[in-house]
Scaffold this active site. Sequence first.
Site, PDB file in Angstrom:
ATOM      1  N   GLU A  75      41.458  -4.313   9.770  1.00 23.88           N
ATOM      2  CA  GLU A  75      42.402  -4.832  10.777  1.00 23.88           C
ATOM      3  C   GLU A  75      43.737  -4.103  10.669  1.00 23.88           C
ATOM      4  OE1 GLU A  75      42.820  -8.989   9.838  1.00 23.88           O
ATOM      5  OE2 GLU A  75      40.722  -9.403  10.340  1.00 23.88           O
ATOM      6  N   ASP A  84      39.094  -8.286  -9.295  1.00 23.11           N
ATOM      7  CA  ASP A  84      38.728  -8.713 -10.644  1.00 23.11           C
ATOM      8  C   ASP A  84      37.263  -9.160 -10.702  1.00 23.11           C
ATOM      9  OD1 ASP A  84      39.901  -9.414 -13.330  1.00 23.11           O
ATOM     10  OD2 ASP A  84      39.146 -11.397 -12.791  1.00 23.11           O
TER      11      ASP A  84
HETATM   12  C1  NOJ Z   1      38.993  -8.874 -15.976  1.00 24.75           C
HETATM   13  C2  NOJ Z   1      40.437  -8.713 -16.303  1.00 24.75           C
HETATM   14  O1  NOJ Z   1      40.740  -7.346 -16.379  1.00 24.75           O
HETATM   15  C3  NOJ Z   1      40.666  -9.429 -17.607  1.00 24.75           C
HETATM   16  O2  NOJ Z   1      41.947  -9.196 -18.135  1.00 24.75           O
HETATM   17  C4  NOJ Z   1      40.441 -10.901 -17.400  1.00 24.75           C
HETATM   18  O3  NOJ Z   1      40.530 -11.554 -18.641  1.00 24.75           O
HETATM   19  C5  NOJ Z   1      39.055 -11.168 -16.796  1.00 24.75           C
HETATM   20  N1  NOJ Z   1      38.720 -10.273 -15.746  1.00 24.75           N
HETATM   21  C6  NOJ Z   1      38.986 -12.570 -16.219  1.00 24.75           C
HETATM   22  O4  NOJ Z   1      39.766 -12.676 -15.072  1.00 24.75           O
END
Ligand code: NOJ
Length: 551
Positions: A255, A207
């Site tokens: 790993e 993310d």
């Molecule tokens: C990207 C994610 O896809 C989204 O849904 C989220 O709100 C933001 N990152 C924050 O984590």
Amino acid sequence: MTRARDERDWWRHAVVYQVYPRSFADSDGDGIGDLRGITSRVPYLAALGVDAVWLSPFYPSALADGGYDVDDPRAVDPRLGTLDDFDELVAALTDAGIRAVVDIVPNHTSDRHAWFREALDGGPGHPARARYHFRDGRGPDGDLPPADWRSGFGGLMWTRVPDGQWYLHVHAAEQPDLDWDHPEVRADFERTLRFWADRGVAGFRIDVAHLLAKALPEDLPGEAELERLAPGEHPFVDRDEVHEIYTGWRKVFDEYDPPRTAVAEAWVEPHRRTRYADPAGLGQAFNFDLLRADWDAAEFRAVIERNLALARLTDASSTWVLSNHDVVRHATRYGLPQGTSERPQDGRDWLLSRGTTPSLDRARGLRRARAATLLLLALPGSTYLYQGEELGLHEVPDLPDEVRQDPTFRRTAGTDPGRDGCRVPLPWRTSGPSLGFGPGTAHLPQPAWFAQSSVEVEQQDPASTLSLYRSALAARRSFPASDEVVWHVAGPGVLHLERAGLHCVTAFDRAAWLPAGRVVLASEDLQGARTLPPDTTAWIDARPRRSEDTL
Ligand code: NOJ
């Protein structure tokens, strides 16, 4: 070069299906999708023909941001199940030949995470504050935020705590940003990666991978100044040091045998994306360029050529994405007028709020969506599908305000409708309390028209979008996974590419002739004709035919 589909390279040409767990299938009737629900639908995923499933967060969370506010990254939200349920899901997927990919959310925790609670309890100067970005405020009483930075979710990026200090959160206030210079933060995430890898997870989706490294000077630049900074100079976006973190992670991935894979969600310039996709780093990065492109032959071709070239630079493979849980579903985007103020920016569109979509052409949108998907699936690289697109689902634009959950809706006082419209639970059946999603009422209401796009209806209809996706995924497997694309001359408004004997012709805004060969599949019924009408894609097998060939 043609790559063998061996164990280590599975991700290069994989079709990865994104499950948004809370909206996929609900086994216990509490209205929230859960892990057992997903397990019960593994036969559906196997029949669809996907290679892997990416699970959006299923960790304990107050759902301030749909689960991307994580309380504990090594546990399962009790509303979604248990670790045993997770193991059962991975086992069922594995038996069906499908790999599991989980979401890692390293930029921030939730404000309920033990570390953040410790930081709040400890007060200013406590060592627990050093895992986050706490600052004193500006002004004589410190009641001005350390900087005027505005969050993409609306509101400020700084929130004040009762003892007077402020903390940084690029997203919602419930998502405090971690300080990645802190050794415990680094060590803890490596532990999380191993935790899931040990449980049989094949890969990770990272993310906002471009935000982790931060260099926040004493005097913070203002918002206006931030916008003028070149890539790499920004105090927290796409800093070069972020790659040191991923080099460390690569050692963790290696790993394992086969090595675990990762794909970066990094909203950066295409030429900066290659660093995230480096084999010594995460190895792959989402390319969202088609998701932002208009339905236009020249634009599609430019995006495809650029991304294939970028993939060659790093020896990664490209990724193709048209929809995910953050953007307006592509069937709807393609039904909105192009090149006007109504065009969705970054996938969202104010017109989608409160059902005011006067110029949405649903049929045209779906027709283009089907054509676009067939084009994507003909390309080298991996393709990411978002749950429900295989049913041709449209966005749900008219959710009542009181049921909306996305923090962007709240933080912008409703100016931005938020992302709930693409997160409405899937319709499995034509009737029942939540159209087969589960025995209870769904956590976001499904519109009546969802029933006609349910799995029950579509699986019986050879012309449905579900049937098209199933046939396309099966046919894709029957061609070698080549990285080479040859472009054939085509008129304006038409693209014609060839890959390992598969010709893919897409007619965007004018009709096209089909090349010689057997029509394997088309996004609309061609009724035997050798011309392709606008907004349609066809696949033609031009390989010399052997009698035993079947598709
Ligand atoms: C990207 C994610 O896809 C989204 O849904 C989220 O709100 C933001 N990152 C924050 O984590």
